[in-house]
Enzyme design. Structure first.
Site, PDB file in Angstrom:
ATOM      1  N   CYS A 161     108.300  17.704  23.223  1.00 39.15           N
ATOM      2  CA  CYS A 161     107.455  17.135  24.286  1.00 39.15           C
ATOM      3  C   CYS A 161     108.174  16.046  25.091  1.00 39.15           C
ATOM      4  CB  CYS A 161     106.179  16.575  23.666  1.00 39.15           C
ATOM      5  SG  CYS A 161     105.086  15.864  24.903  1.00 39.15           S
TER       6      CYS A 161
ATOM      7  N   ARG B  83      84.394  34.604  22.728  1.00 42.92           N
ATOM      8  CA  ARG B  83      85.813  34.873  22.520  1.00 42.92           C
ATOM      9  C   ARG B  83      86.009  36.122  21.657  1.00 42.92           C
ATOM     10  NH1 ARG B  83      88.978  29.212  21.790  1.00 42.92           N
ATOM     11  NH2 ARG B  83      89.024  28.761  24.014  1.00 42.92           N
TER      12      ARG B  83
ATOM     13  N   TYR C  47      91.729  30.616  38.259  1.00 40.36           N
ATOM     14  CA  TYR C  47      91.559  30.322  36.831  1.00 40.36           C
ATOM     15  C   TYR C  47      90.634  31.350  36.165  1.00 40.36           C
ATOM     16  CZ  TYR C  47      89.581  28.868  32.533  1.00 40.36           C
ATOM     17  OH  TYR C  47      89.132  28.914  31.239  1.00 40.36           O
TER      18      TYR C  47
ATOM     19  N   TYR D 231      75.444  22.972  40.258  1.00 44.51           N
ATOM     20  CA  TYR D 231      76.403  23.820  40.991  1.00 44.51           C
ATOM     21  C   TYR D 231      75.862  25.247  41.090  1.00 44.51           C
ATOM     22  CZ  TYR D 231      79.402  19.835  40.196  1.00 44.51           C
ATOM     23  OH  TYR D 231      79.903  18.563  40.151  1.00 44.51           O
TER      24      TYR D 231
ATOM     25  N   THR E 250      81.084  22.969  33.550  1.00 46.42           N
ATOM     26  CA  THR E 250      80.188  22.547  32.472  1.00 46.42           C
ATOM     27  C   THR E 250      80.976  22.489  31.171  1.00 46.42           C
ATOM     28  OG1 THR E 250      78.401  23.718  33.599  1.00 46.42           O
ATOM     29  CG2 THR E 250      78.026  23.154  31.305  1.00 46.42           C
TER      30      THR E 250
ATOM     31  N   GLU F 250      82.885  32.240  31.454  1.00 47.00           N
ATOM     32  CA  GLU F 250      83.862  31.537  32.288  1.00 47.00           C
ATOM     33  C   GLU F 250      83.221  30.923  33.521  1.00 47.00           C
ATOM     34  OE1 GLU F 250      86.715  30.480  31.604  1.00 47.00           O
ATOM     35  OE2 GLU F 250      86.715  31.509  29.677  1.00 47.00           O
TER      36      GLU F 250
ATOM     37  N   LEU G  71      71.914  23.405  34.988  1.00 51.89           N
ATOM     38  CA  LEU G  71      73.371  23.504  34.894  1.00 51.89           C
ATOM     39  C   LEU G  71      74.062  22.931  36.134  1.00 51.89           C
ATOM     40  CD1 LEU G  71      74.414  26.978  33.405  1.00 51.89           C
ATOM     41  CD2 LEU G  71      75.106  24.729  32.632  1.00 51.89           C
TER      42      LEU G  71
ATOM     43  N   CYS H 160      95.922  17.467  22.926  1.00 53.52           N
ATOM     44  CA  CYS H 160      96.624  16.750  24.000  1.00 53.52           C
ATOM     45  C   CYS H 160      95.591  16.322  25.043  1.00 53.52           C
ATOM     46  CB  CYS H 160      97.684  17.680  24.615  1.00 53.52           C
ATOM     47  SG  CYS H 160      98.843  16.810  25.670  1.00 53.52           S
TER      48      CYS H 160
ATOM     49  N   CYS I 209      99.367  12.366  19.294  1.00 50.82           N
ATOM     50  CA  CYS I 209     100.791  12.719  19.230  1.00 50.82           C
ATOM     51  C   CYS I 209     101.369  12.710  17.812  1.00 50.82           C
ATOM     52  CB  CYS I 209     101.607  11.775  20.106  1.00 50.82           C
ATOM     53  SG  CYS I 209     101.177  11.891  21.848  1.00 50.82           S
TER      54      CYS I 209
ATOM     55  N   ASP J 191      93.548  25.788  33.787  1.00 46.93           N
ATOM     56  CA  ASP J 191      92.531  24.779  34.099  1.00 46.93           C
ATOM     57  C   ASP J 191      93.141  23.391  33.885  1.00 46.93           C
ATOM     58  OD1 ASP J 191      92.650  24.414  31.386  1.00 46.93           O
ATOM     59  OD2 ASP J 191      90.499  24.692  31.020  1.00 46.93           O
TER      60      ASP J 191
END
Ligand code: SF4
Length: 362
Positions: free
Chosen positions: A204, A21, A116, A78, A39, A33, A76, A188, A195, A134
């Site tokens: 909300c 990031r 995405y 896929y 994963t 990504e 991993l 969330c 909450c 996502d």
């Protein structure tokens, strides 16, 4: 306060610090990504760090043999992701001068990048104000804004995309997208949204109406297909037999032991008497070990897998003709599905097999 303001305030306190990031490296963001597409962050972290150490640039990835890329992906799952990553790296080097395309529209043209991931790379790396939606984002938007469209339908996807475009912070799209993903992953959450201390309580819809567990609307359950795999590890003078998987199916381009797939569960005692089994290994052989049945759940398939060790007394034509003969202790040099890799490791540790008679081995 607006939704995006509350979100960014929450993110400044609770956001996850992840190595890819805000690193300013589009290549790292892209790789992360792709890894995170199927994963979890906790599982993908080590893979990400190893991957970018082994292939530090797009050029290095493009120049690497596909085998090396697949090997680094082992575990991993896929594997199409790894093949697409490699293919896309070559495309970037050949068609984009080694620079990752810097727009959502162009990123979408790369193999393996859907809406995405293209949105995530475009916004995280190039600060383009496009949504990156996502499962976390669907959940947050559905609950906060009371969206009842199912994210599993085309119309639903469109509605969420439009809403997200409207409510996002256009000055800080990279932060907004990271924040809403983290908010869905940490606050969330699917089963038990937290909450009580949530900063969104005042706006909300789900909280006000007690609909947390009903939103987002569930898409119809996908049917999971059961498949029954019997792998035969046939042994002949210190060698065994393997083949490369071909065709449009799981584990494409990985190696495996000779496989017989049955339409339904067949007990080992019946299986080793079957025509298919005897056609493969002949009748001049001894089944020395049969594994317990292992279950592996994929997105649309449930695999039930057994391994059989068969000592051959003569060399059957079917094996000789259709399979590659390799030393038994050389199999781990081939890229195999994780199930087979686990089996090889466990077999070496003496943990996997029970006797064919059904009696447990010491
Ligand atoms: S109040 Fe609850 S349901 Fe609403 S956004 Fe916050 S955690 Fe999610």
């Amino acid at each position: 306060m607006l939704f995006s303001e509350l979100l960014l305030e929450w993110f400044s306190v609770h956001g996850r610090q992840l190595p890819w990031r805000n690193c300013g490296n589009p290549y790292h963001i892209w790789v992360s990504e792709v890894i995170l597409q199927q994963t979890r962050v906790s599982q993908g972290m080590d893979y990400f760090l190893r991957f970018v150490e082994q292939f530090p640039t797009v050029e290095a990835l493009a120049a690497a043999p596909l085998d090396a890329v697949m090997k680094s992906w082992q575990g991993l799952g896929y594997y199409t992701r790894a093949r697409n990553l490699h293919k896309a790296a070559q495309l970037i080097v050949n068609d984009y001068g080694g620079e990752l395309p810097n727009s959502y529209k162009e990123l979408l043209k790369l193999p393996g990048l859907g809406p995405y991931a293209a949105g995530a790379v475009a916004s995280f790396a190039f600060h383009e104000p496009v949504p990156a939606i996502d499962g976390n984002v669907y959940r947050v938007l559905a609950r906060v804004f009371g969206v009842f469209d199912s994210p599993g339908t085309g119309a639903g996807k469109k509605a969420f995309y439009t809403l997200c475009s409207e409510v996002m912070d256009h000055e800080n799209p990279h932060l907004f997208n990271q924040a809403i993903i983290d908010f869905g992953a940490l606050q969330c959450t699917p089963g038990r949204p937290d909450c009580a201390p949530c900063p969104m309580r005042g706006l909300c819809y789900a909280e006000a109406n007690g609909l947390q567990t009903s939103l987002p609307t569930k898409e119809r359950e996908l049917k999971v297909r059961p498949r029954y795999f019997h792998f035969i590890m046939a042994r002949w003078r210190g060698d065994t037999f393997i083949e490369l998987r071909q065709g449009k199916d799981i584990w494409h381009s990985l190696y495996q032991f000779p496989l017989i797939e049955t339409k339904e569960r067949v007990e080992p005692e019946d299986f080793t008497q079957s025509e298919e089994f005897q056609e493969l290994v002949g009748i001049d052989c001894t089944v020395t070990h049969i594994s317990e049945e292992k279950r592996q759940l994929l997105s649309h398939q449930e695999l039930f897998i057994r391994f059989y060790i068969v000592e051959l007394h003569t060399l059957p034509y079917a094996l000789l003709q259709d399979y590659q003969r390799v030393p038994i202790d050389g199999v781990d040099g081939y890229q195999v599905p994780i199930t087979i890799a686990n089996y090889l490791a466990a077999e070496e540790a003496g943990e996997y097999f029970r006797c064919s008679s059904g009696k447990m081995e010491d």
